[in-house]
Design an enzyme around this catalytic site. Structure first.
Site, PDB file in Angstrom:
ATOM      1  N   HIS A 122       0.705  -1.137  -0.030  1.00  0.00           N
ATOM      2  CA  HIS A 122       0.145  -0.010   0.089  1.00  0.00           C
ATOM      3  C   HIS A 122       0.806   1.194   0.067  1.00  0.00           C
ATOM      4  O   HIS A 122       1.991   1.250   0.431  1.00  0.00           O
ATOM      5  CB  HIS A 122      -0.933   0.048   1.229  1.00  0.00           C
ATOM      6  N   ASN A 154       2.338   5.633   8.612  1.00  0.00           N
ATOM      7  CA  ASN A 154       3.666   5.636   8.280  1.00  0.00           C
ATOM      8  C   ASN A 154       4.051   6.841   8.517  1.00  0.00           C
ATOM      9  O   ASN A 154       5.330   7.149   8.925  1.00  0.00           O
ATOM     10  CB  ASN A 154       3.781   5.146   6.789  1.00  0.00           C
ATOM     11  N   THR A 160       1.414   0.267  12.912  1.00  0.00           N
ATOM     12  CA  THR A 160      -0.044   0.163  12.388  1.00  0.00           C
ATOM     13  C   THR A 160      -0.687  -1.276  12.674  1.00  0.00           C
ATOM     14  O   THR A 160      -1.668  -1.376  13.336  1.00  0.00           O
ATOM     15  CB  THR A 160       0.047   0.596  11.094  1.00  0.00           C
ATOM     16  N   GLU A 208      -1.795  -6.832   7.530  1.00  0.00           N
ATOM     17  CA  GLU A 208      -0.376  -6.710   7.735  1.00  0.00           C
ATOM     18  C   GLU A 208      -0.281  -7.472   8.848  1.00  0.00           C
ATOM     19  O   GLU A 208      -1.133  -7.958   9.539  1.00  0.00           O
ATOM     20  CB  GLU A 208      -0.273  -5.004   8.150  1.00  0.00           C
ATOM     21  N   ARG A 257      12.407  -7.055  13.932  1.00  0.00           N
ATOM     22  CA  ARG A 257      13.050  -7.651  12.748  1.00  0.00           C
ATOM     23  C   ARG A 257      13.473  -9.073  12.845  1.00  0.00           C
ATOM     24  O   ARG A 257      13.659  -9.973  11.937  1.00  0.00           O
ATOM     25  CB  ARG A 257      14.357  -6.898  12.470  1.00  0.00           C
TER      26      ARG A 257
END
Length: 229
Positions: free
Chosen positions: A9, A15, A21, A87, A115
């Site tokens: 997106h 962002n 989010t 997501e 990560r």
């Protein structure tokens, strides 16, 4: 030979404000709209004719898909929305500013949550008012299927059944497919189709609003890959 296009997106409002989010349903920013429209222009220039579109149930991905299809004169094609393309769920981190989270828990811990392939973030309790269990778009799901937080490994396990059941058969049939989704759900699919290791996938980035075009053979092996920008 089938074509598969992934689009993360366009830039979202969160962002822009540097917030986690996940499953929170935020809108595209003005820049995100521009990115999605530009993706449509790039796809039109590339001349790819799609047979089927897929997206998540989150507004930022849905709107990105629609802008991209409108820009390539293909807004009419069949479209399927699925929560499985959402997501990654960032658990209790959702809504928090990333810099403030780093101040609270430390840069290293937040980096691990973001990560690491298999480390979960702090979980969001199902009783929390921000839980997806309170969102009617997930009312059809078994409550046990609604996550309180995910890592990339769990996101992959959520996404792959949809790939195998819905997307892969159409690609094998020679159909051209576009998937507008999210950074981590698309990274999960990228890992799967490119056979990327658990370690190497952590360095793979998906740019907002940038179409990634694959040519796949009849066994869904990647013949070629390019980014449109």
């Amino acid at each position: 030979m089938a074509k598969l296009v992934f689009i993360r997106h366009g830039q979202s409002e969160w962002n822009l404000s540097n917030q986690f989010t996940g499953w929170v349903d935020v809108n595209l920013s003005e820049e995100g709209v521009r990115q999605a429209q530009n993706a449509g222009a790039l796809l039109k220039k590339e001349g790819i004719l799609f047979d089927q579109a897929y997206t998540s149930v989150l507004t930022r991905a849905i709107k990105t898909l629609h802008y991209a299809l409108e820009g390539s004169d293909q807004l009419w094609i069949p479209e399927t929305k699925s929560w499985r393309l959402n997501e990654r769920h960032y658990g209790a981190l959702q809504g928090q500013n990333k810099a403030e989270a780093a101040e609270k828990w430390g840069d290293e811990q937040v980096h691990i949550w973001r990560r690491s392939y298999d480390t979960l973030p702090p979980l969001l309790d199902a009783s929390d008012e921000g839980s997806a269990a309170n969102d009617r778009r997930y009312a059809h799901l078994d409550p046990k299927a609604i996550p309180g937080g995910e890592n990339l490994k769990v996101t992959l396990e959520r996404v792959i059944p949809f790939w195998e059941d819905e997307i892969a058969p159409k690609l094998i049939d020679g159909q051209n497919i576009i998937v507008a989704a999210h950074g981590n759900s698309l990274r999960a699919l990228t890992k799967y189709i490119e056979n990327i290791s658990d370690e190497d996938i952590m360095d793979v980035e998906m740019a907002t609003g940038e179409p990634v075009v694959y040519d796949l053979d009849e066994n869904l092996n990647v013949v070629s890959k390019k980014k449109l920008n």
